[in-house]
Design an enzyme around this catalytic site. Structure first.
Site, PDB file in Angstrom:
ATOM      1  N   SER A  35       0.739  -1.242   0.029  1.00 44.81           N
ATOM      2  CA  SER A  35      -0.038  -0.004   0.092  1.00 44.81           C
ATOM      3  C   SER A  35       0.756   1.203  -0.017  1.00 44.81           C
ATOM      4  O   SER A  35       1.466   1.471   0.799  1.00 44.81           O
ATOM      5  CB  SER A  35      -0.861   0.022   1.029  1.00 44.81           C
ATOM      6  OG  SER A  35      -1.896  -0.952   1.031  1.00 44.81           O
ATOM      7  N   HIS A  66      -3.123   1.175  -4.829  1.00 39.76           N
ATOM      8  CA  HIS A  66      -2.456  -0.041  -5.666  1.00 39.76           C
ATOM      9  C   HIS A  66      -3.001   0.154  -7.022  1.00 39.76           C
ATOM     10  O   HIS A  66      -4.214   0.211  -7.655  1.00 39.76           O
ATOM     11  CB  HIS A  66      -3.453  -1.453  -5.096  1.00 39.76           C
ATOM     12  CG  HIS A  66      -2.755  -1.613  -3.780  1.00 39.76           C
ATOM     13  ND1 HIS A  66      -1.665  -2.499  -3.566  1.00 39.76           N
ATOM     14  CD2 HIS A  66      -3.249  -1.332  -2.541  1.00 39.76           C
ATOM     15  CE1 HIS A  66      -1.573  -2.871  -2.321  1.00 39.76           C
ATOM     16  NE2 HIS A  66      -2.279  -1.973  -1.503  1.00 39.76           N
ATOM     17  N   HIS A  88      -5.620  -8.635  -1.896  1.00 41.46           N
ATOM     18  CA  HIS A  88      -6.162  -8.948  -0.311  1.00 41.46           C
ATOM     19  C   HIS A  88      -7.226  -9.796  -0.206  1.00 41.46           C
ATOM     20  O   HIS A  88      -8.216  -9.669  -0.809  1.00 41.46           O
ATOM     21  CB  HIS A  88      -6.092  -7.493   0.641  1.00 41.46           C
ATOM     22  CG  HIS A  88      -5.264  -6.654   0.143  1.00 41.46           C
ATOM     23  ND1 HIS A  88      -5.144  -5.652  -1.124  1.00 41.46           N
ATOM     24  CD2 HIS A  88      -4.135  -6.224   0.859  1.00 41.46           C
ATOM     25  CE1 HIS A  88      -3.924  -5.213  -1.055  1.00 41.46           C
ATOM     26  NE2 HIS A  88      -3.333  -5.154   0.494  1.00 41.46           N
ATOM     27  N   TYR A  90      -9.589  -9.341   1.927  1.00 43.44           N
ATOM     28  CA  TYR A  90     -10.680  -8.387   2.143  1.00 43.44           C
ATOM     29  C   TYR A  90     -11.476  -7.708   0.942  1.00 43.44           C
ATOM     30  O   TYR A  90     -12.664  -7.286   0.989  1.00 43.44           O
ATOM     31  CB  TYR A  90     -10.382  -7.308   3.132  1.00 43.44           C
ATOM     32  CG  TYR A  90      -9.307  -6.365   2.702  1.00 43.44           C
ATOM     33  CD1 TYR A  90      -9.551  -5.487   1.777  1.00 43.44           C
ATOM     34  CD2 TYR A  90      -7.942  -6.279   3.314  1.00 43.44           C
ATOM     35  CE1 TYR A  90      -8.570  -4.437   1.251  1.00 43.44           C
ATOM     36  CE2 TYR A  90      -7.097  -5.353   2.961  1.00 43.44           C
ATOM     37  CZ  TYR A  90      -7.200  -4.561   1.963  1.00 43.44           C
ATOM     38  OH  TYR A  90      -6.442  -3.726   1.426  1.00 43.44           O
ATOM     39  N   GLU A  91     -10.662  -8.144  -0.263  1.00 42.19           N
ATOM     40  CA  GLU A  91     -11.302  -7.480  -1.431  1.00 42.19           C
ATOM     41  C   GLU A  91     -12.437  -8.539  -1.860  1.00 42.19           C
ATOM     42  O   GLU A  91     -13.022  -8.371  -2.861  1.00 42.19           O
ATOM     43  CB  GLU A  91     -10.245  -7.201  -2.539  1.00 42.19           C
ATOM     44  CG  GLU A  91      -9.250  -6.023  -2.109  1.00 42.19           C
ATOM     45  CD  GLU A  91      -8.142  -5.965  -3.042  1.00 42.19           C
ATOM     46  OE1 GLU A  91      -8.411  -5.470  -4.406  1.00 42.19           O
ATOM     47  OE2 GLU A  91      -7.056  -6.494  -2.978  1.00 42.19           O
ATOM     48  N   ALA A 118       2.538  -2.522   3.957  1.00 40.11           N
ATOM     49  CA  ALA A 118       2.249  -1.284   4.935  1.00 40.11           C
ATOM     50  C   ALA A 118       1.707  -2.004   6.355  1.00 40.11           C
ATOM     51  O   ALA A 118       0.825  -2.875   6.207  1.00 40.11           O
ATOM     52  CB  ALA A 118       1.445  -0.140   4.709  1.00 40.11           C
ATOM     53  N   MET A 221      -2.550  -6.951   6.385  1.00 38.06           N
ATOM     54  CA  MET A 221      -3.544  -7.743   5.931  1.00 38.06           C
ATOM     55  C   MET A 221      -3.037  -8.337   4.598  1.00 38.06           C
ATOM     56  O   MET A 221      -3.844  -8.787   3.533  1.00 38.06           O
ATOM     57  CB  MET A 221      -5.062  -6.818   5.540  1.00 38.06           C
ATOM     58  CG  MET A 221      -5.450  -6.041   6.742  1.00 38.06           C
ATOM     59  SD  MET A 221      -6.701  -4.878   6.132  1.00 38.06           S
ATOM     60  CE  MET A 221      -6.781  -4.039   7.824  1.00 38.06           C
ATOM     61  N   SER A 222      -1.823  -8.507   4.671  1.00 35.65           N
ATOM     62  CA  SER A 222      -1.253  -9.314   3.273  1.00 35.65           C
ATOM     63  C   SER A 222      -0.104 -10.225   3.414  1.00 35.65           C
ATOM     64  O   SER A 222       0.285 -10.392   4.725  1.00 35.65           O
ATOM     65  CB  SER A 222      -0.920  -8.068   2.199  1.00 35.65           C
ATOM     66  OG  SER A 222       0.108  -7.308   2.921  1.00 35.65           O
ATOM     67  N   ASN A 245       1.876   3.244  10.925  1.00 37.05           N
ATOM     68  CA  ASN A 245       1.149   3.532  11.941  1.00 37.05           C
ATOM     69  C   ASN A 245       1.167   2.855  13.245  1.00 37.05           C
ATOM     70  O   ASN A 245       1.791   1.701  13.087  1.00 37.05           O
ATOM     71  CB  ASN A 245      -0.441   3.425  11.593  1.00 37.05           C
ATOM     72  CG  ASN A 245      -0.865   2.119  11.108  1.00 37.05           C
ATOM     73  OD1 ASN A 245      -0.614   1.964  10.231  1.00 37.05           O
ATOM     74  ND2 ASN A 245      -1.696   1.458  12.015  1.00 37.05           N
ATOM     75  N   HIS A 259      -6.579   4.425   6.825  1.00 36.97           N
ATOM     76  CA  HIS A 259      -5.662   4.219   5.527  1.00 36.97           C
ATOM     77  C   HIS A 259      -4.875   5.588   4.963  1.00 36.97           C
ATOM     78  O   HIS A 259      -3.952   5.398   4.433  1.00 36.97           O
ATOM     79  CB  HIS A 259      -6.794   3.684   4.379  1.00 36.97           C
ATOM     80  CG  HIS A 259      -5.993   3.190   3.034  1.00 36.97           C
ATOM     81  ND1 HIS A 259      -5.107   2.186   3.378  1.00 36.97           N
ATOM     82  CD2 HIS A 259      -6.310   3.371   2.071  1.00 36.97           C
ATOM     83  CE1 HIS A 259      -4.728   1.949   2.135  1.00 36.97           C
ATOM     84  NE2 HIS A 259      -5.221   2.377   1.244  1.00 36.97           N
TER      85      HIS A 259
HETATM   86  N1  NOS Z   1      -2.007  -1.832   6.967  1.00 38.03           N
HETATM   87  C1  NOS Z   1      -2.714  -2.286   8.258  1.00 38.03           C
HETATM   88  N2  NOS Z   1      -3.398  -3.477   8.393  1.00 38.03           N
HETATM   89  C2  NOS Z   1      -3.914  -3.782   9.799  1.00 38.03           C
HETATM   90  N3  NOS Z   1      -3.282  -2.942  10.595  1.00 38.03           N
HETATM   91  C3  NOS Z   1      -2.747  -1.870  10.692  1.00 38.03           C
HETATM   92  O1  NOS Z   1      -2.467  -1.081  11.637  1.00 38.03           O
HETATM   93  C4  NOS Z   1      -2.356  -1.454   9.223  1.00 38.03           C
HETATM   94  N4  NOS Z   1      -1.777  -0.466   8.896  1.00 38.03           N
HETATM   95  C5  NOS Z   1      -1.594  -0.734   7.354  1.00 38.03           C
HETATM   96  C6  NOS Z   1      -4.606  -0.629   5.353  1.00 38.03           C
HETATM   97  O2  NOS Z   1      -4.365   0.931   5.423  1.00 38.03           O
HETATM   98  C7  NOS Z   1      -3.912  -1.263   4.293  1.00 38.03           C
HETATM   99  O3  NOS Z   1      -2.601  -1.256   4.993  1.00 38.03           O
HETATM  100  C8  NOS Z   1      -2.204  -2.432   5.751  1.00 38.03           C
HETATM  101  C9  NOS Z   1      -3.239  -3.414   5.484  1.00 38.03           C
HETATM  102  O4  NOS Z   1      -2.651  -4.577   4.908  1.00 38.03           O
HETATM  103  C10 NOS Z   1      -4.156  -3.010   4.486  1.00 38.03           C
HETATM  104  O5  NOS Z   1      -3.901  -3.459   3.089  1.00 38.03           O
END
Ligand code: NOS
Length: 287
Positions: A35, A66, A88, A90-91, A118, A221-222, A245, A259
């Site tokens: 991301s 993406h 992903h 979730y898609e 990310a 999530m990847s 983050n 995001h």
């Molecule tokens: N991503 C995150 N996924 C889960 N928890 C988080 O704190 C986190 N930070 C970044 C969402 O912004 C996208 O960035 C990743 C995830 O894989 C998602 O695709």
């Protein structure tokens, strides 16, 4: 079984051959951009670009940040292929579809896969902007029966029960550490365990606390599904997380995962991350 939503070896071969017929590049390194990290693909020279929608069997990118392009080219002379945008769970794609590109990579001749993502930092020593070299993973969807290798096994790709204790190549981790320190990134270079969840909702406070207790340093999530499929078919794997983050671990915290922050942090560190990965690519040994 009918529930199996995978692609056959022949399907993968057809997609790989379709691509190989349209480019002279014979990639040895495959890169997946996380991301907000798609800029990596822009570093390739003499590009041949395919939109995902034009590639037979390929899914589409649906997430902001993406681009949805497969880019062939050379990175300082090294033939590479780069996914600008990944898929992903979730898609809504079946897990076999998310990981299909790894098998295409393999059939294109790729020997080493570099994945970026990310992620939220669970380790309290981590800061936003840190780059974490992934040394191991926790596959939470896998615990619940969601593994990309579920279904009939085709031995042409790999064995039924692949080993995962050596999933992340030690030599490549060391190379990344050396390159990072050489480039002056030592202050924000970390290593740790990446935990994958299904998403798309971010974690609750209780979930973050639990994951941290279980030994995860970062959550996202990847990546993990791709790593499993890449290892199954015998490619070397290197992966890193950009800590975009901090996971919220306290009930009195004002922070909220979003995001926008993820993409913003990606932008700020993009250049350094790109330099690190491209330097690594020039030093990866291949036969
Ligand atoms: N991503 C995150 N996924 C889960 N928890 C988080 O704190 C986190 N930070 C970044 C969402 O912004 C996208 O960035 C990743 C995830 O894989 C998602 O695709």
């Amino acid at each position: 079984p009918e529930s199996h939503t995978g692609y056959s070896y022949e399907d993968c071969r057809a997609t790989a051959d379709w691509l190989l017929a349209q480019t002279a590049v014979r990639p040895v390194v495959g890169i997946v951009c996380g991301s907000g990290l798609g800029g990596l693909a822009d570093m390739l020279k003499d590009q041949v670009v395919f939109n995902y929608r034009d590639i037979p069997n390929f899914p589409q990118s649906t997430v902001h940040g993406h681009a949805g392009r497969l880019v062939f080219g050379t990175l300082k002379g090294r033939p590479c292929v780069c996914m600008q945008g990944r898929f992903h769970l979730y898609e809504g794609y079946p897990i076999q579809k998310i990981t299909l590109p790894m098998r295409i990579f393999k059939l294109l001749g790729v020997e080493t896969v570099i994945l970026t993502n990310a992620a939220g930092g669970l380790n309290q020593d981590f800061k936003v902007g840190d780059i974490m070299i992934i040394k191991d993973h926790l596959n939470m969807p896998g615990f619940a029966g969601n593994n990309p290798l579920i279904g009939p096994n085709d031995e042409r790709f790999g064995v039924r029960f692949p080993c995962m204790s050596d999933a992340y190549d030690r030599e490549l981790q060391q190379l990344a550490m050396d390159v990072g320190i050489e480039l002056g990134y030592g202050d924000f270079l970390r290593e740790g365990v990446y935990c994958v969840l299904g998403g798309p909702s971010f974690e609750t406070i209780a979930e973050c606390r639990m994951l941290h207790k279980l030994g995860a340093d970062a959550v996202g999530m990847s990546t993990v599904h791709e790593v499993i499929v890449a290892r199954h078919c015998g490619m070397r794997v290197f992966a890193l997380s950009l800590i975009t983050n901090r996971a919220v671990m306290d009930y009195d915290s004002e922070e909220k995962a979003n995001h926008e922050e993820v993409l913003e942090t990606g932008k700020q560190r993009a250049e350094q991350l790109e330099r690190m990965v491209s330097t690594m690519v020039t030093r990866i040994g291949h036969n």
